[in-house]
Enzyme design. Structure first.
Site, short mmCIF file in Angstrom:
data_model
loop_
_atom_site.label_atom_id
_atom_site.label_comp_id
_atom_site.label_asym_id
_atom_site.label_seq_id
_atom_site.Cartn_x
_atom_site.Cartn_y
_atom_site.Cartn_z
N ARG A 1 -58.75 -18.39 68.79
CA ARG A 1 -59.50 -17.73 67.74
C ARG A 1 -59.21 -18.33 66.36
O ARG A 1 -60.09 -18.36 65.49
CB ARG A 1 -59.22 -16.23 67.75
CG ARG A 1 -60.06 -15.49 68.78
CD ARG A 1 -59.85 -14.01 68.71
NE ARG A 1 -58.64 -13.61 69.41
CZ ARG A 1 -58.19 -12.37 69.44
NH1 ARG A 1 -58.83 -11.43 68.81
NH2 ARG A 1 -57.09 -12.07 70.10
N TYR B 1 -61.75 -19.32 63.33
CA TYR B 1 -61.66 -18.79 61.96
C TYR B 1 -61.72 -19.91 60.92
O TYR B 1 -62.36 -19.78 59.88
CB TYR B 1 -60.36 -18.01 61.78
CG TYR B 1 -60.22 -16.83 62.71
CD1 TYR B 1 -61.33 -16.19 63.23
CD2 TYR B 1 -58.96 -16.34 63.05
CE1 TYR B 1 -61.20 -15.11 64.07
CE2 TYR B 1 -58.82 -15.26 63.89
CZ TYR B 1 -59.94 -14.64 64.41
OH TYR B 1 -59.80 -13.57 65.24
N TYR C 1 -67.89 -7.56 59.59
CA TYR C 1 -67.82 -6.20 60.12
C TYR C 1 -66.65 -5.43 59.50
O TYR C 1 -65.56 -5.95 59.33
CB TYR C 1 -67.64 -6.34 61.63
CG TYR C 1 -67.34 -5.11 62.42
CD1 TYR C 1 -66.06 -4.88 62.91
CD2 TYR C 1 -68.33 -4.20 62.73
CE1 TYR C 1 -65.78 -3.77 63.68
CE2 TYR C 1 -68.07 -3.09 63.50
CZ TYR C 1 -66.79 -2.87 63.97
OH TYR C 1 -66.52 -1.77 64.74
N HIS D 1 -64.32 -3.66 56.74
CA HIS D 1 -63.91 -4.15 55.42
C HIS D 1 -63.61 -5.64 55.56
O HIS D 1 -62.86 -6.04 56.44
CB HIS D 1 -62.66 -3.41 54.94
CG HIS D 1 -62.27 -3.72 53.53
ND1 HIS D 1 -61.90 -4.99 53.11
CD2 HIS D 1 -62.19 -2.92 52.43
CE1 HIS D 1 -61.62 -4.96 51.83
NE2 HIS D 1 -61.79 -3.72 51.38
N VAL E 1 -59.80 -6.67 55.70
CA VAL E 1 -58.87 -5.96 56.59
C VAL E 1 -58.99 -6.51 58.00
O VAL E 1 -60.02 -6.35 58.65
CB VAL E 1 -59.15 -4.44 56.58
CG1 VAL E 1 -58.20 -3.72 57.53
CG2 VAL E 1 -59.00 -3.88 55.16
N ALA F 1 -62.33 0.51 59.74
CA ALA F 1 -62.08 1.47 60.81
C ALA F 1 -61.08 2.52 60.36
O ALA F 1 -61.14 3.69 60.78
CB ALA F 1 -61.57 0.74 62.06
N GLN G 1 -56.00 -2.64 67.21
CA GLN G 1 -56.22 -3.62 68.28
C GLN G 1 -55.28 -3.40 69.46
O GLN G 1 -54.71 -4.34 70.02
CB GLN G 1 -56.10 -5.05 67.71
CG GLN G 1 -57.16 -5.30 66.66
CD GLN G 1 -57.16 -6.70 66.08
OE1 GLN G 1 -56.16 -7.39 66.12
NE2 GLN G 1 -58.30 -7.11 65.55
N GLY H 1 -64.55 4.52 66.13
CA GLY H 1 -65.62 5.05 65.29
C GLY H 1 -66.99 4.70 65.84
O GLY H 1 -67.20 3.59 66.34
N SER I 1 -60.49 -0.24 70.00
CA SER I 1 -59.62 0.93 70.02
C SER I 1 -58.52 0.86 68.96
O SER I 1 -57.91 -0.19 68.76
CB SER I 1 -58.98 1.09 71.40
OG SER I 1 -59.94 1.36 72.40
N THR I 2 -58.26 2.00 68.34
CA THR I 2 -57.16 2.15 67.38
C THR I 2 -56.38 3.40 67.76
O THR I 2 -56.97 4.39 68.20
CB THR I 2 -57.70 2.29 65.94
OG1 THR I 2 -58.53 1.16 65.64
CG2 THR I 2 -56.58 2.37 64.93
#
EC number: 2.1.1.-
Length: 397
Positions: free
Chosen positions: A70, A74, A96, A98, A101, A128, A170, A208, A239-240
């Protein structure tokens, strides 16, 4: 004072909820930018950006691949934005949530643009975590709050503080640095939770809602239950975890007296820290990633937006018109059947009132589009809501 070079970079966030979280400031920039680069997770937001942009637009998630680190993606995301900035264009990057963040490309691109003498700034978006504060109803200023990424928590051997609010991001991709999410290392996070909070302490699993058809996930589990297979399979890349305080820290009477505060004070102070970058912008790994851009060929196996104009317009209306959304939710099948211009598949997907089917009918492979192939009702109905979205950023490693 030296004049800024022609060309600029603005980074903005699209928020979490589809379209509705885009700020008026960001929308104005979408309409004015020379070039837009975006990395968003839902097709309705993608359509909205494309519909409102006056210039070219490019999907940054094109750079992801299952066999690719990844971080390489980036670097390439940052570089394609910078190339247009260097060409004198006013560039808008949309990410996606903020944009600052858990988003590596945004920080990198801004830092390099500024270093090279270009105007560059970041605009806030709804993360999130912001969504979580609203949905779960806790104030991080009460007792204090620590927010960490799951893998970062483990590799730096950080302890969780049972006296404050803890947010762990995450949790569905522990130890993952590619686009293959098997979460085989999740048990290591569970071990840390067991050690710092005990088996009986309860946590909340949070996701969310994104599309108008989505339902916010707010499930409570005892830490001991996190090892159960039927529980583990509920955690996805979006998921958080919220881990509430187990035992709030006691008030220090001497400090209260010295500060001249009322004896009933219950809130603790917040600590604020800054961000430091200690790595070179263009080391060997970064240079390899940049060099690969010139020979990069987008995968033909990446789904692209493909929906009727009626469907695109309707998804915008559902996101921005609460009364219409309530009408839809009351009888989705009847509602869909009264809308002109929708395909049969789109009406069927809307009637299911679930996010997974919406993704299926709004995104297709280029090969399927070229051949005129449409998803069957069985395929639409089978769409898995839990895996419909792919979280697309992770903290810099």
């Amino acid at each position: 004072m030296a004049l800024k070079k022609p060309g600029s970079l603005t980074i903005a966030g699209s928020g979490i909820a589809s379209i509705g979280h885009i700020t008026l400031e960001t929308l104005a920039l979408i309409k004015e930018a020379d070039k837009i680069f975006y990395a968003v997770t839902d097709p309705a937001t993608e359509c909205y950006i494309q519909e409102n942009s006056r210039g070219d637009h490019f999907d940054l998630t094109t750079f992801y691949d299952t066999n690719k680190k990844r971080y390489e993606s980036y670097v390439q995301m940052s570089e394609v934005m910078l190339r247009d900035v260097r060409a004198g264009r006013n560039v808008l990057g949309i990410f996606y949530g903020h944009p600052g963040v858990f988003v590596a490309p945004s920080h990198r691109a801004i830092a390099i643009a500024r270093e090279e003498g270009f105007q560059a700034k970041m605009l806030p978006g709804i993360s999130a975590e912001d969504y979580m504060f609203a949905d779960l109803g806790f104030d991080p200023s009460t007792y204090g709050c620590m927010t960490q990424e799951a893998t970062e928590l483990l590799v730096r051997n950080k302890k969780l503080d049972p006296s404050i609010h803890n947010i762990i991001w995450q949790v569905g991709s522990v130890g993952v640095d590619t686009m293959v999410f098997d979460n085989g290392k999740f048990h290591l996070l569970v071990e840390r939770l067991e050690k710092d909070f005990g088996l009986d302490h309860k946590i909340q699993h949070y996701i969310g809602a994104i599309l108008p058809q989505s339902v916010t996930v707010k499930d409570t589990f005892a830490i001991r239950d996190l090892r159960k297979e039927e529980v583990l399979k509920q955690f996805t890349t979006t998921s958080t975890f919220y881990v509430p305080p187990r035992t709030p820290a006691p008030i220090d009477p001497k400090a209260v007296q010295a500060l001249g505060l009322p004896a009933t004070v219950t809130k603790g102070a917040q600590d604020w820290t800054g961000f430091q970058s200690v790595s070179p912008a263009y080391g060997p790994d970064e240079m390899r990633a940049v060099a690969a851009l010139d020979s990069f060929v987008p995968s033909q196996e990446k789904a692209v937006v493909h929906a009727s104009r009626a469907m695109q317009s309707l998804m915008v209306d559902l996101a921005l018109r609460p009364a219409l959304l309530e009408q839809y939710k009351a009888d989705p099948v009847a509602f869909a059947n009264t809308r002109n211009g929708l395909t049969a598949q789109e009406k069927f997907a809307l009637g299911l009132k679930k996010p997974g089917p919406i993704f299926v009918v709004m995104r297709q492979l280029p090969s399927a589009i070229a051949s005129g192939q449409e998803p069957s009702q069985e395929e639409i109905a089978r769409a898995d809501d839990a895996t419909a979205f792919i979280i697309i950023y992770i903290v810099q490693g």
